[in-house]
Design a protein around this motif. Sequence first.
Motif, PDB file in Angstrom:
ATOM      1  N   GLN A 129      45.480  41.588  41.134  1.00 32.68           N
ATOM      2  CA  GLN A 129      44.897  41.255  42.425  1.00 32.68           C
ATOM      3  C   GLN A 129      44.997  39.769  42.716  1.00 32.68           C
ATOM      4  O   GLN A 129      45.000  38.937  41.802  1.00 32.68           O
ATOM      5  CB  GLN A 129      43.424  41.677  42.471  1.00 32.68           C
ATOM      6  N   TYR A 131      43.126  37.000  45.467  1.00 33.74           N
ATOM      7  CA  TYR A 131      42.081  36.751  46.460  1.00 33.74           C
ATOM      8  C   TYR A 131      42.344  35.399  47.128  1.00 33.74           C
ATOM      9  O   TYR A 131      42.530  34.391  46.444  1.00 33.74           O
ATOM     10  CB  TYR A 131      40.694  36.741  45.828  1.00 33.74           C
ATOM     11  N   GLY A 288      41.168  46.392  50.313  1.00 35.95           N
ATOM     12  CA  GLY A 288      41.853  45.109  50.396  1.00 35.95           C
ATOM     13  C   GLY A 288      42.702  45.015  51.646  1.00 35.95           C
ATOM     14  O   GLY A 288      42.499  45.725  52.631  1.00 35.95           O
TER      15      GLY A 288
END
Length: 545
Positions: A129, A131, A288
């Motif tokens: 992931q 961010y 997301g």
Amino acid sequence: MQKTLLTKLSIIVGLCVIFLIGLSMVSNIIYERQYYAESVIKEITQQHVNPQQIITPFIAIPTTVTPACQPDASDTPNTKSKCESPYSKIETVFATQTQAAQSLKVSTDTYKRGIYSATSYDGQLTFAQSYTFVDTLKNIDSTVTAMSNDADSITISPNADKAQLAKTITHWNQAKLIIPVSDLRGVATLPTVKINQKSIEASYPQIPMIENLTYVEVDIPEDVLAQLIDPTSQQNKETLVATSAMDKNPDKSEVDHQPSNPKDNQALKITIDLLLSGISNLTTVPTGQNFTLSMHSDWQTPNFIGKALPNTKNITDEGFDASWQNQYLTVANNQSLSQCISTPNHHYTIINKPTLNSDSQSYNPDSFDSSRGMMADSAAVAGSNQSVLLNSFGVSFASPNDVYLQTERAMKYALLLMLVSFGTFFLFEVLKSSRIHPIQYLLVGCALFVFYVLLLPLAEQIAFWQAYIVAASACVGLIGWYSYYVFGGFKRAVIFTATLAGLYAAFFGILSTEDLNLLLGAIFCFVILACVMVMTRKLDWYKVT
């Protein structure tokens, strides 16, 4: 003679009715055995692990909100303010980009109860992931006016018409990375999590931040907390350094002194390695902004389930590979999840447990709202309950040898098999002047009925095609041997036995072609009818002797 033929026809019709009643009894037995198999599998899930559903990990930040006090309607000097009680809620931060990979090894003989077994899997799940907080924290009010000692930020919304200002406290030091797993019994070891290349140990929540949701959590490091609180601070610092350097060295090119890409400084990289086991199926809830899922397994007969089919898939004898990407479902999940979790005072219940589907042995999460949804009790806000459903997709490891379904499908052609068998007896009696007693019709009908009685228990022990061959061979052999004495000749017995064997072979071929079984069945009925009409085209039924 005409009266005798009518009597025989009446007897044949009566035998057909009796035969159908017997088939209904066999159908009841199939349903009972199927129900018992499902109860055994359910018992295995209760003792071992349930089907798994994974919600894509996200960051949760608790906040406390103190609403603004409203002044009384009266204009007296000693006016009093009407203040609402403070409430808590949770803000969510979803990944800017997520690449999920699932590698699964499936087995059907790991967990057994007698002749029944559950399809289990073990696999490794990886979430990579990224961010970007400037983009993902837009929903959180970033006008920070004060900072307390415990790293909480206080946001005050000014309004001159209110007696007291509204205040929001964001508890940054309590921010957690949430990794939801529907049944934590399938997590043998806590997942390995790397945040910006730093390994951090996951833990079970002592006091769950999100109620009624099973998950493991990861504490956010202090340097990442600073990035969470003020994602632009590092960018501003580098900009000042670069500006100072340009002032001291004006001859150098501008490109050499440009600050790095702001998004590179603001990006947070998280990698999660999760070992997971489960029963029957695995589904994933995407969240997301950009979510992609790739799955690899050694299972040859996958059943893709959920709200979206894979964008690409490749199924071979060694297993299958599939990948999903659906932006609409991902955005819809973001909206539903954040709306539910941010409900004041945690008036919500997230249910993330797939349930056994009573219509089949497989676990089908889309048959139940509880497998893909959450219930938000917003009585404090709207005075009524609201439900929010999350979208998921994945795979069900359906058994390629569902004996109950295949036996039930075989029984759909039972009436045709009986009519052809009795019709052949009747044609021999009419065309060849054979004398066949109604008791002989009854015995042949019983032999045809025994085929289905044998097929089900054999299929529970061995493969369905093997059970079909054994049961059909036994019945065809018995009826062929008996027809030799009924017809009083070898040639007629061979013709009848070959016809009956051809029927069983044709029915098995029809059962094996799931997509064309109705078409092939209709063509087969047409061919049988045409053969009967051709054989009796010159027969004068009024002068039959």
